[in-house]
Design a protein around this motif. Structure first.
Motif, short mmCIF file in Angstrom:
data_model
loop_
_atom_site.label_atom_id
_atom_site.label_comp_id
_atom_site.label_asym_id
_atom_site.label_seq_id
_atom_site.Cartn_x
_atom_site.Cartn_y
_atom_site.Cartn_z
N MET A 120 -11.14 -23.22 -0.69
CA MET A 120 -12.57 -23.44 -0.51
C MET A 120 -12.88 -24.93 -0.38
O MET A 120 -12.07 -25.78 -0.76
N LEU A 121 -14.05 -25.18 0.16
CA LEU A 121 -14.56 -26.53 0.25
C LEU A 121 -15.87 -26.57 -0.50
O LEU A 121 -16.78 -25.78 -0.24
N ARG A 122 -15.97 -27.51 -1.43
CA ARG A 122 -17.20 -27.64 -2.23
C ARG A 122 -17.97 -28.85 -1.72
O ARG A 122 -17.47 -29.97 -1.77
N LEU A 145 -24.80 -33.97 0.62
CA LEU A 145 -23.81 -34.30 1.64
C LEU A 145 -23.83 -33.26 2.76
O LEU A 145 -23.62 -33.59 3.94
N TYR A 146 -24.08 -32.02 2.39
CA TYR A 146 -24.24 -30.96 3.40
C TYR A 146 -25.40 -31.33 4.33
O TYR A 146 -25.28 -31.27 5.56
N THR A 147 -26.50 -31.75 3.74
CA THR A 147 -27.67 -32.12 4.52
C THR A 147 -27.39 -33.33 5.41
O THR A 147 -27.77 -33.38 6.58
N GLN A 148 -26.68 -34.30 4.84
CA GLN A 148 -26.34 -35.50 5.61
C GLN A 148 -25.44 -35.14 6.80
O GLN A 148 -25.65 -35.63 7.92
N MET A 149 -24.47 -34.28 6.55
CA MET A 149 -23.53 -33.89 7.61
C MET A 149 -24.25 -33.14 8.74
O MET A 149 -24.08 -33.48 9.92
N VAL A 185 -22.29 -23.57 9.55
CA VAL A 185 -21.24 -24.44 9.03
C VAL A 185 -20.09 -23.58 8.51
O VAL A 185 -20.30 -22.69 7.66
N ARG A 186 -18.91 -23.84 9.01
CA ARG A 186 -17.71 -23.14 8.53
C ARG A 186 -16.58 -24.16 8.36
O ARG A 186 -16.58 -25.21 9.01
N SER A 187 -15.63 -23.84 7.51
CA SER A 187 -14.52 -24.76 7.27
C SER A 187 -13.19 -24.02 7.38
O SER A 187 -13.10 -22.83 7.05
N TYR A 188 -12.17 -24.76 7.83
CA TYR A 188 -10.87 -24.16 8.11
C TYR A 188 -9.75 -25.07 7.61
O TYR A 188 -9.91 -26.28 7.48
N ARG A 189 -8.60 -24.46 7.37
CA ARG A 189 -7.35 -25.19 7.22
C ARG A 189 -6.55 -24.92 8.49
O ARG A 189 -6.52 -23.77 8.98
N GLU A 222 -9.73 -19.63 7.81
CA GLU A 222 -11.05 -20.03 7.33
C GLU A 222 -11.05 -20.11 5.81
O GLU A 222 -10.33 -19.36 5.14
N GLU A 223 -11.83 -21.02 5.27
CA GLU A 223 -11.99 -21.12 3.83
C GLU A 223 -13.49 -21.03 3.50
O GLU A 223 -14.34 -21.29 4.35
N THR A 224 -13.76 -20.69 2.28
CA THR A 224 -15.14 -20.57 1.83
C THR A 224 -15.78 -21.94 1.69
O THR A 224 -15.14 -22.89 1.20
N VAL A 225 -17.01 -22.07 2.14
CA VAL A 225 -17.78 -23.31 1.93
C VAL A 225 -18.82 -23.03 0.85
O VAL A 225 -19.63 -22.11 0.98
#
Lengths: 152, 94
Positions: free
Chosen positions: A5-7, A12-16, A118-122, A130-133
Motif C-alpha cells: 500500500m501507499l499511504r 500531499l494528495y491534494t498537492q499532487m 488516483v491509483r498506485s502500482y509496483r 496495483e497497490e492500495t492507496v
C-alpha cells in the motif's frame, strides 16, 4: 496479511492532484519522498520537460534537489507520480518500459473523467501490481512536525 | 583524484548496499569507467556497450547535470561529489 500500500497524507494528495490539474493540457509529474514501506512524507512537484500530453520527463535538476532534500530529512525518494490526461490511471507500456526502480511506487492520476482517479502500482520488470492507496487525515510526522507539503 | 559517487537505490546492491562510494578520475568518463571496473554489475546500467552515458541515468557534478556541460568529458575537481540518479520519464504514449 496486509498487502502492499501507499499511504498519502491528505495535504500531499491534494498537492499532487492539484499539480496534475494545473499541468493540463499536458501531463504533469513529480516525485514522492518517504520511507520504503510506502509512507509518503513529501511531495515534490516537478516540471515536465517533455511538455507533452502524451509523455513526461522529470526535470533532472529538480530530481537532484528533491533527492537531496529527502536524504537530508532522513527519507528517500520512494516513487513518482504523473498524470494521464485522456487515458486510464494504469501504467502504459512506456511507463513500464521506463520504470526506473523496482522498489518505487508508481502513482497514476487520470484526468480523463470528471473527477481525478488516483491509483498506485509496483512495477518489477514487465510485471505490474496495483497497490492500495490510503489517503490519511493530516497527521504528525515522526519528527514531531506535520507531513510536509512544500517541495523545498 | 578520488571523488565521492552517490548511487541511486537501484545501483546500491551492486556496491554491497552502499549509498556512496569512491572512484578515481579527472573527468566524468574516467570516474564512471573506474566505477564500473570496481562494481561490474553497474556496467550496463551506467554506460552503454559503446561507452556512452546510458540514457536511463542522469549524472551530476555537484549541482550540474553533465549533459549540459561536456558530458563524459566534464572535468571533475578534487573533492567534488558525483551523483547518479535514474532518468524518470514515461507517459501514456498515445
Amino acid at each position: 496479511m496486509v498487502g502492499p500500500m501507499l499511504r498519502l497524507p491528505a495535504p500531499l494528495y491534494t498537492q499532487m492532484v492539484g499539480h496534475c490539474l494545473s499541468g493540463l493540457p499536458d501531463e504533469a509529474c513529480g516525485l514522492l519522498g518517504g520511507d520504503p514501506d510506502g509512507v509518503v512524507v513529501s511531495c515534490y512537484p516537478t516540471r515536465n520537460l517533455a511538455g507533452s500530453a502524451k509523455l513526461y520527463t522529470v526535470d533532472p535538476g529538480q530530481h537532484l534537489r528533491a533527492d537531496r532534500d529527502a536524504e537530508a530529512n532522513g527519507m528517500a525518494i520512494i516513487g513518482v507520480f504523473h498524470s494521464h490526461t485522456h487515458t486510464d490511471a494504469y501504467p502504459s507500456p512506456t511507463d513500464v518500459a521506463q520504470a526506473p526502480d523496482p522498489d518505487w511506487h508508481y502513482v497514476l492520476v487520470s484526468l480523463r473523467d470528471t473527477h481525478p482517479v488516483v491509483r498506485s502500482y509496483r512495477i518489477v520488470g514487465d510485471r505490474v501490481d496495483e497497490e492500495t492507496v490510503i489517503v490519511e487525515p493530516r497527521r504528525a510526522h515522526p519528527s514531531g512536525g506535520f507531513a510536509r507539503t512544500t517541495a523545498r | 583524484m578520488a571523488v565521492d559517487v552517490r548511487l541511486p537505490t537501484v545501483l546500491r546492491p551492486h556496491a554491497g548496499g552502499l549509498s556512496t562510494v569512491s572512484a578515481n578520475g579527472a573527468t566524468i568518463g574516467e570516474v564512471l569507467n573506474d566505477l564500473v571496473t570496481r562494481y561490474p554489475g553497474m556496467a550496463g546500467q551506467v554506460l552503454t556497450e559503446d561507452g556512452a552515458l546510458h540514457r536511463f541515468v542522469n549524472v551530476y557534478v555537484d549541482d550540474d547535470d553533465v549533459r549540459y556541460l561536456e558530458q563524459l568529458d566534464t572535468k571533475v575537481a578534487d573533492g567534488a561529489t558525483v551523483s547518479i540518479l535514474p532518468a524518470v520519464a514515461g507517459g501514456c504514449g498515445r
